[in-house]
Structure formats: structure tokens, C-alpha cells
Design a protein around this motif. Structure first.
Motif, PDB file in Angstrom:
ATOM      1  N   SER A  46       0.853  -1.187   0.000  1.00 32.34           N
ATOM      2  CA  SER A  46       0.000   0.000   0.000  1.00 32.34           C
ATOM      3  C   SER A  46       0.890   1.239   0.000  1.00 32.34           C
ATOM      4  O   SER A  46       1.753   1.391   0.864  1.00 32.34           O
TER       5      SER A  46
ATOM      6  N   ASN B  63      -4.449   3.645  -1.642  1.00 34.19           N
ATOM      7  CA  ASN B  63      -5.578   3.982  -0.771  1.00 34.19           C
ATOM      8  C   ASN B  63      -5.916   5.462  -0.896  1.00 34.19           C
ATOM      9  O   ASN B  63      -5.378   6.307  -0.179  1.00 34.19           O
TER      10      ASN B  63
ATOM     11  N   HIS C 153      -1.566  -1.336  -3.787  1.00 35.72           N
ATOM     12  CA  HIS C 153      -2.834  -0.775  -3.353  1.00 35.72           C
ATOM     13  C   HIS C 153      -2.641   0.715  -3.166  1.00 35.72           C
ATOM     14  O   HIS C 153      -1.732   1.135  -2.442  1.00 35.72           O
TER      15      HIS C 153
ATOM     16  N   PHE D 125     -10.082   3.043  -3.124  1.00 33.64           N
ATOM     17  CA  PHE D 125      -8.738   2.565  -3.470  1.00 33.64           C
ATOM     18  C   PHE D 125      -8.735   1.993  -4.875  1.00 33.64           C
ATOM     19  O   PHE D 125      -9.771   1.580  -5.402  1.00 33.64           O
TER      20      PHE D 125
END
Length: 514
Positions: free
Chosen positions: A79, A407, A405, A382
């Protein structure tokens, strides 16, 4: 001898990939994250409710800023929250255009349309579809947007202005908007099929989310044999049958008119006055652009269906969620709401009560408010990408094959770029303040080559419908944003229906289209 060579070859291949994987794992494990178990990684942590998963994501984003990792078995997810790192990934013209694993669950419905396609196919489709969002085409859609806003106004007055499920109410109208603009067909003209289509769109979305959130529980073979799998097949048949039917009817219509309404669809030549009435009956839509391309043998019916279904998916819930949170936000900020009302009323008065695309463009304060609402509550919380090469981020080297990812929810609340990030402040989007801010700190429509192709259309729809609502009603909260419980989903979702109140303003006129 041959068999021995075969075994040696297999061994060497396995040895090569094992060394590569060890190198990959070492790079990933340098990135901070929650403690993990051998082999299964963080799988147990991720087997939880969607509400708990939402809370876990927010905690990790704060604890391990600006980057953290988690393992789902042998698959590594990272992330990323720093705008400089995001720019490296999202701005790349050729690399990292591949979406993450979750998008594979959309393929039975959307095929490999613009949302999912990669490489040469994606570049070709993007080139073909870009003219669908040209100013000239969007201008034709204003009437649809204003009419839908007027229908919402009438519906709210009929139900005395109290809505017990705001998202559901708004989504009925946003679905009709995208149906008319993408396919040129109003859901209200479908008769008995209207309910079936609406149900199929909503239910298949729930099934896809279920699979995305629990990939380890629903392999394709097992899923196909479950009751959810049978429901999935049923709803797919309804959606694809309807789209196929509309495409066939639309093609037949253009054949009967010798394609004269398709000739000028991609240039600025105006349609003759004596043809206006007939065009109005068969309003040009995004589908017509695709049919025009198909006449040049660049697309077939299946290709057209992929893109029409993609428009339906991407232009429905995202806008509905954006409207829902904007309504709640403005209901809680009466001073901001009144300022928008004054802006809309002044523009209406100056334009003899008529709305055009230019009028919508002049609603600058409303636009700032919508952008700030999308910052705090992005419709898509996301997005995901797969790295196709190693990327040297500011803090760590992230290897090729990693699923990133991004976000957006947390990026939009980063205090390094958004002072007092939880405060609603439309002036954050004054031109001079935008220029000073990192361009990759605000991503409601993603960014780079794979940004949302329909973002101008989405903003136009948000403005048209919000302007109509604020012109005709005082928005009042029943449920407050601070009390909402969010859950991890492809689209921003809350655990319970949202309620709001619309108090009618005595108006003798409705929005009109010039």
C-alpha cells in the motif's frame, strides 16, 4: 537420457524461480507491516468483516506511513500513500498499466473492456472512446441530466422530502442517466424489464464484492456450483441479453437511416435543422460512437457490449455515491449550501431560467464544494496496479510483480498535503491553492494514462443534479457523517442505509434546457 534431461530442465527452471522468489520476498519484507505467519502471510488478519477490514486499513496507513506491505499467501501487496511514489507509478506512459487481481472478478460481466484491458487493446480502446467525452458530445447530454434532476425533484416532493435510503434513491436516477447516455435508452421505457435490469445491476455488484473480499473462499470452480454462482449466471444473462438487444436495435435503426446520424459524430459539423426532431427521438449516445467505429470493422458486437457494460458499471454507483456524500456534507453545512443556492439562482436568473453546459461550467463554487466532498469521501476509496518492473520508491525498492494498493481515502487525508484534513473547506480548490499542491495528492478519478475517461461527464452530472436539488430544497441531515460506519468495498459504502431530509422551497419554475 531424454527423460533425465527433461527432469534436469524442470529442476533448473524451478531453481531459477525459487531464487527469483527469494529475492522478491526479501525486498518485500524490508517494507514495514503487521507481523505475518510463514506461507499464509496475513491471510488470517484479512479474514474478517468488511467493517473491521476498513478499520485495519486505516490503522495500517497511519502506523506504517508512507508504505506498508501484506502477504496473501505468496502474493505480495504494498500500500503506497506518498504522492511522489504514486506519480512514478501512475504517470508511466507504458508500464504499470495492469490492474490488480480484484478486477478479474469483473471479467464475466465486463469482458476485457476499458476498465480491465491491457497493452495494445487498452491503448486502442482508449483512443476509440476518447471522442465520446468530447465537449460536443457532452453538450448533448445536458438535457438528460437536467430532466433527471427534475424527476428527482418531483419524486422528493411526492414522498414529502424524507428519504430513508439515500444511496438507493440516488442510484435509481444515476442508473437511468448512464443508461440514457451510454445506450440512448431510458430505463423508464423498458416496461417490465426495468425492475429486472435494476435488480441485476445491484445484485451482481454485491456478488462481485463478495468474491473480491474473499478470494480464498471462492475459486471459480467451487463458486460456479454454489447458489451465489447460479445467481451470478442468472444476472449476467439478464444484463448481457439487454445490452445485446439494445445494440441490435440501435444498429438496425442506423441501417434504416443509412447511417446519416453517424457520419458527423466525430466532427463538429452540425446536424441539419430538419433532422433535429428525428435525432431527438433517437438521441445520439456513447453506443452510437461505438457503432460508427464498428462500421469501419474496428470493433464487433462483443467489443461494443464490453464497453457499454463498462460504462454502465463505472458511471452508475460511483456517481450515486458521490452525490450521496455531497448531499450529506452540504446538509451539515448550511452556510455553504446557501452560498451554492445563491450562485445557482443568480445564474438561472441571468440565463432566463435555462441551463446550458456553459451555465454548469460557471457554477464554480458548487464545483469546489463537490471536489472537496470527493476529497473527504472519494467514490472509489482505493485502486490497484501490478508493477511490471522494479520501482525505486522514496523509501524502498518495490519489485516487479507486486500488487500496489493505492488507498485514495488516506491520500486525501494526508496532513502533509491537506492541513486540517478532516475539515470541509471548499476553498482548498481555489485555482491558486491547487497550483501549489502536489498533483498526485488528489485522485478521485485516478491519474495518469489510466485516469477515469469519464471524469468530465461525472462532474457535469454531479453539478447538474446537485444544482437542481439545492435550487428546489433545503437539505437537512438525519444521519450525520461522523456517525457512519464504513466498510471495505470497491465503492465507498457504509453499513446502514443513510437518511436525509429535503424541505421544499416554493418555486414556480424548474430547470429548463437551452
Amino acid at each position: 537420457m531424454i527423460f533425465a534431461l527433461f527432469l534436469l530442465s524442470v529442476f533448473l527452471v524451478l531453481l531459477y524461480y525459487s531464487f527469483q522468489y527469494v529475492k522478491f520476498a526479501k525486498l518485500i519484507n524490508k517494507i514495514p507491516g503487521l507481523p505475518s505467519l510463514p506461507i499464509i502471510g496475513h491471510s488470517i488478519d484479512l479474514i474478517c468483516s468488511q467493517e473491521d477490514l476498513w478499520k485495519l486499513q486505516r490503522l495500517c496507513c497511519k502506523t506504517y506511513y508512507p508504505m506498508y506491505k501484506f502477504w496473501l499467501g505468496p502474493i505480495a501487496f504494498v500500500s503506497v500513500h506518498d504522492p511522489d511514489d504514486l506519480e512514478k507509478v501512475l504517470s508511466s506512459p507504458k508500464e504499470h498499466l495492469s490492474k490488480g487481481y480484484m478486477y478479474t472478478f469483473f471479467k464475466p460481466w465486463l469482458g476485457t473492456g476499458l476498465l480491465i484491458s491491457e497493452g495494445t487493446k487498452w491503448h486502442k480502446r482508449r483512443r476509440i472512446l476518447t471522442p465520446a467525452f468530447h465537449f460536443k458530445i457532452l453538450k448533448q447530454f445536458v438535457e438528460i441530466l437536467i430532466n433527471e434532476g427534475n424527476r428527482m425533484t418531483k419524486s422528493l416532493k411526492d414522498i414529502k422530502g424524507s428519504v430513508d435510503d439515500l444511496m438507493f434513491f440516488v442510484s435509481e436516477h444515476s442508473l437511468n442517466v448512464i443508461c440514457e447516455t451510454a445506450m440512448g435508452t431510458s430505463l423508464r421505457e423498458m416496461g417490465k424489464f426495468e425492475y429486472q435490469y435494476r435488480e441485476a445491476v445491484h445484485e451482481i455488484g454485491k456478488i462481485i464484492v463478495y468474491r473480491v473480499m474473499r478470494p480464498w473462499l471462492t475459486p471459480d470452480i467451487i463458486f460456479a456450483l454454489t447458489s451465489e454462482g447460479r445467481k451470478h449466471a442468472k444476472y449476467l444473462k439478464i444484463l448481457h441479453s439487454f445490452t445485446d438487444k439494445i445494440i441490435a436495435e440501435r444498429k438496425k435503426y442506423h441501417e434504416s437511416t443509412d447511417g446519416r446520424f453517424l457520419i458527423n459524430i466525430n466532427n463538429d459539423k452540425n446536424i441539419a435543422d430538419d433532422e433535429v426532431t428525428e435525432v431527438t427521438k433517437k438521441r445520439l449516445a456513447m453506443l452510437d460512437l461505438l457503432i460508427a467505429v464498428a462500421r469501419n470493422n474496428e470493433m464487433n458486437d462483443l467489443d461494443i457490449r464490453e464497453e457499454v457494460d463498462t460504462f454502465m458499471f463505472e458511471g452508475h454507483d460511483t456517481v450515486a455515491m458521490g452525490l450521496t456524500f455531497a448531499i450529506l456534507m452540504l446538509a451539515e453545512h448550511k452556510d455553504v449550501q446557501e452560498r451554492i443556492r445563491n450562485e445557482v439562482s443568480a445564474l438561472m436568473q441571468a440565463n432566463e431560467g435555462k441551463i446550458t453546459i456553459s451555465t454548469l461550467n460557471d457554477m464554480t463554487y458548487l464545483e469546489r464544494c463537490l471536489k472537496e466532498s470527493l476529497r473527504l469521501y472519494p467514490s472509489v476509496p482505493f485502486i490497484s496496479r501490478v508493477l511490471s518492473e522494479d520501482v525505486n520508491m522514496k523509501s524502498y525498492l518495490v519489485p516487479s510483480g507486486t500488487v500496489l494498493h493505492i488507498n485514495i481515502y488516506d491520500i486525501h487525508r494526508d496532513p502533509n498535503f491537506w492541513p486540517n484534513p478532516d475539515v470541509f473547506d471548499p476553498d482548498r480548490f481555489l485555482p491558486e491553492r491547487i497550483q501549489k499542491r502536489h498533483p498526485y495528492s488528489y485522485l478521485p478519478f485516478s491519474a495518469g494514462p489510466r485516469n477515469c475517461i469519464g471524469q468530465r461527464f461525472a462532474m457535469m452530472e454531479l453539478k447538474a443534479i446537485m444544482a437542481s436539488l439545492i435550487y428546489n430544497f433545503y437539505l437537512e441531515p438525519v444521519d450525520y457523517l461522523k456517525d457512519l460506519q464504513f466498510k471495505t468495498d470497491i465503492i465507498s459504502r457504509v453499513t446502514k442505509p443513510i437518511r436525509a431530509r429535503f424541505v421544499p422551497i416554493d418555486r414556480t419554475d424548474s430547470f429548463k434546457v437551452m
